[in-house]
Design an enzyme around this catalytic site. Structure first.
Site, PDB file in Angstrom:
ATOM      1  N   THR A 191       0.834  -1.204   0.000  1.00 17.78           N
ATOM      2  CA  THR A 191       0.000   0.000   0.000  1.00 17.78           C
ATOM      3  C   THR A 191       0.864   1.248   0.000  1.00 17.78           C
ATOM      4  O   THR A 191       1.898   1.269   0.664  1.00 17.78           O
ATOM      5  CB  THR A 191      -0.790   0.020   1.327  1.00 17.78           C
ATOM      6  OG1 THR A 191      -1.698  -1.048   1.306  1.00 17.78           O
ATOM      7  CG2 THR A 191      -1.511   1.317   1.565  1.00 17.78           C
ATOM      8  N   ARG A 219     -13.819  -7.826   1.368  1.00 12.06           N
ATOM      9  CA  ARG A 219     -12.910  -7.500   2.475  1.00 12.06           C
ATOM     10  C   ARG A 219     -12.382  -6.070   2.378  1.00 12.06           C
ATOM     11  O   ARG A 219     -11.963  -5.618   1.320  1.00 12.06           O
ATOM     12  CB  ARG A 219     -11.743  -8.489   2.448  1.00 12.06           C
ATOM     13  CG  ARG A 219     -10.673  -8.254   3.516  1.00 12.06           C
ATOM     14  CD  ARG A 219      -9.512  -7.460   2.992  1.00 12.06           C
ATOM     15  NE  ARG A 219      -8.395  -7.393   3.950  1.00 12.06           N
ATOM     16  CZ  ARG A 219      -7.365  -6.571   3.834  1.00 12.06           C
ATOM     17  NH1 ARG A 219      -7.289  -5.746   2.816  1.00 12.06           N
ATOM     18  NH2 ARG A 219      -6.397  -6.562   4.716  1.00 12.06           N
ATOM     19  N   GLY A 221      -9.492  -3.607   4.324  1.00  8.40           N
ATOM     20  CA  GLY A 221      -8.422  -3.583   5.320  1.00  8.40           C
ATOM     21  C   GLY A 221      -8.443  -2.269   6.058  1.00  8.40           C
ATOM     22  O   GLY A 221      -9.472  -1.592   6.150  1.00  8.40           O
ATOM     23  N   GLY A 245      -3.811  -5.291   7.262  1.00 11.69           N
ATOM     24  CA  GLY A 245      -4.844  -4.358   7.702  1.00 11.69           C
ATOM     25  C   GLY A 245      -5.647  -4.841   8.894  1.00 11.69           C
ATOM     26  O   GLY A 245      -6.003  -4.060   9.776  1.00 11.69           O
TER      27      GLY A 245
HETATM   28  N1  ASP Z   1      -2.824  -2.384   4.670  1.00 11.52           N
HETATM   29  C1  ASP Z   1      -3.274  -2.902   3.412  1.00 11.52           C
HETATM   30  C2  ASP Z   1      -4.444  -3.801   3.618  1.00 11.52           C
HETATM   31  O1  ASP Z   1      -4.458  -4.546   4.566  1.00 11.52           O
HETATM   32  C3  ASP Z   1      -2.250  -3.604   2.631  1.00 11.52           C
HETATM   33  C4  ASP Z   1      -0.841  -3.137   2.703  1.00 11.52           C
HETATM   34  O2  ASP Z   1      -0.500  -2.204   3.388  1.00 11.52           O
HETATM   35  O3  ASP Z   1      -0.004  -3.697   2.038  1.00 11.52           O
HETATM   36  O4  ASP Z   1      -5.315  -3.809   2.772  1.00 11.52           O
END
Ligand code: ASP
Length: 331
Positions: A191, A219, A221, A245
């Site tokens: 992300t 879903r 996050g 997440g």
């Molecule tokens: N935090 C993000 C999620 O869980 C993914 C990530 O940071 O890589 O969707």
């Protein structure tokens, strides 16, 4: 108060807030509290793709744009990157082959906007900003978010990209088990979270992702959730998160970082204590990577991650570099 009259009052409040001014605008005046800020503009963004994102954001900052303009431009840059497998057009799909995007944005006046489970739209971050600036709401998800984006003329995209679809088809054949938590690392989770402070000392943040590859449909996050994936409070500073997440939501991660800074911790110390809290709340940290970065109103920055291997990009007038954060443990 009876529930019915409370609901009625709520409806009046909502109608009033639709016409009520006070949403952020790009030409919002500087918060007067900040007029003595001398730290200069600065931008930090998660992972190595943060370098390019910061450069895009910097174009805004150096031409007099606000921190809000900068984080949006930076996020858009990564959302357009066809090689990025965790954000925007190049993102990995859910287990049924749909690329669903999540994003949120927040400015120095605590205005915030968010979209979740948005499919086929090139720039979820700009939809989130549009929601923030033009509706009485904060968060719009799924079909409603898509409808909103189309109605307001946001660019559409076709996802998954052919090469991503191939990978997904391969994965499907291999029958990978969704219940088994995959390792969260740079390859499958990255992300982008961005924070900027502009010349006037105004802080804004943004976060955008396609989320966990092969997630269950529907879903969400932490990334679209204000307080988890991102939080900004101009009295203190801002923070963004990356990593699993589900774990970040559990401790309202970014809000926790900001509250620790409010108690006097430096950005790095606040991120470290938040990571330690996250670790305390989990019995098994195997492969569970999470990281936070933060900035305060003095323009000081820092970050901390569960495992080694996390870095963030820093851009100032004199710096354009990747910084490895301190971490709790080694892989
Ligand atoms: N935090 C993000 C999620 O869980 C993914 C990530 O940071 O890589 O969707």
């Amino acid at each position: 108060m009876e529930r019915r009259s409370f609901v009625k009052l709520g409806a009046i409040g909502l109608a009033a807030s639709i016409v009520k001014p006070g949403f952020a605008s790009e030409d919002s005046v500087a918060n007067p509290v900040l007029s003595d800020y001398k730290g200069g503009a600065k931008m930090i963004s998660t992972w190595s793709h943060g370098l390019e994102a910061n450069r895009a954001g910097w174009e805004k900052l150096k031409s007099g744009g606000t921190s809000l303009d900068a984080v949006e431009a930076g996020a858009r840059q990564t959302e357009s990157d066809v090689k990025n497998r965790s954000v925007g057009i190049g993102g990995m799909p859910d287990r049924e082959g749909h690329v669903t995007l999540d994003a949120c944005i927040m400015d120095w006046e605590s205005n915030c906007g968010s979209v979740g489970y948005l499919e086929g739209i090139a720039h979820p971050i700009s939809v989130a900003k549009h929601i923030m600036q033009n509706t009485p709401h904060v968060m719009i998800v799924g079909a409603g978010a898509k409808q909103y984006a189309l109605k307001h003329g946001f660019e559409t995209i076709k996802t998954p990209l052919p090469e991503v679809k191939k990978e997904w088809e391969k994965w499907k054949k291999e029958q990978a088990a969704i219940a088994k938590k995959p390792a969260i690392n740079h390859e499958n989770h990255d992300t982008i979270g961005l924070l900027a402070i502009d010349e006037a000392g105004r802080i804004s943040g943004a976060c955008t992702t396609s989320g966990w590859a092969y997630k269950l449909p529907g879903r969400l996050g932490d990334s679209p959730i204000i307080g988890s994936g991102l939080f900004v409070d101009q009295e203190v500073g801002g923070a963004v998160a990356t990593g699993l997440g589900e774990s970040i939501i559990r401790i309202a991660g970014s809000h926790t970082v900001v509250e620790l800074m409010r108690q006097g911790k430096s950005p790095e110390q606040a991120c470290k204590e938040t990571v330690e809290r996250l670790i305390r709340k989990h019995k098994d940290m195997t492969g569970l990577q999470c990281a936070f970065i933060a900035i305060n109103t003095k323009g000081e920055v820092g970050g901390f991650s569960v495992y080694n291997g996390f870095n963030y990009a820093l851009k100032t007038t004199t710096q354009d570099e990747l910084i490895d954060t301190p971490f709790d443990r080694k892989w």
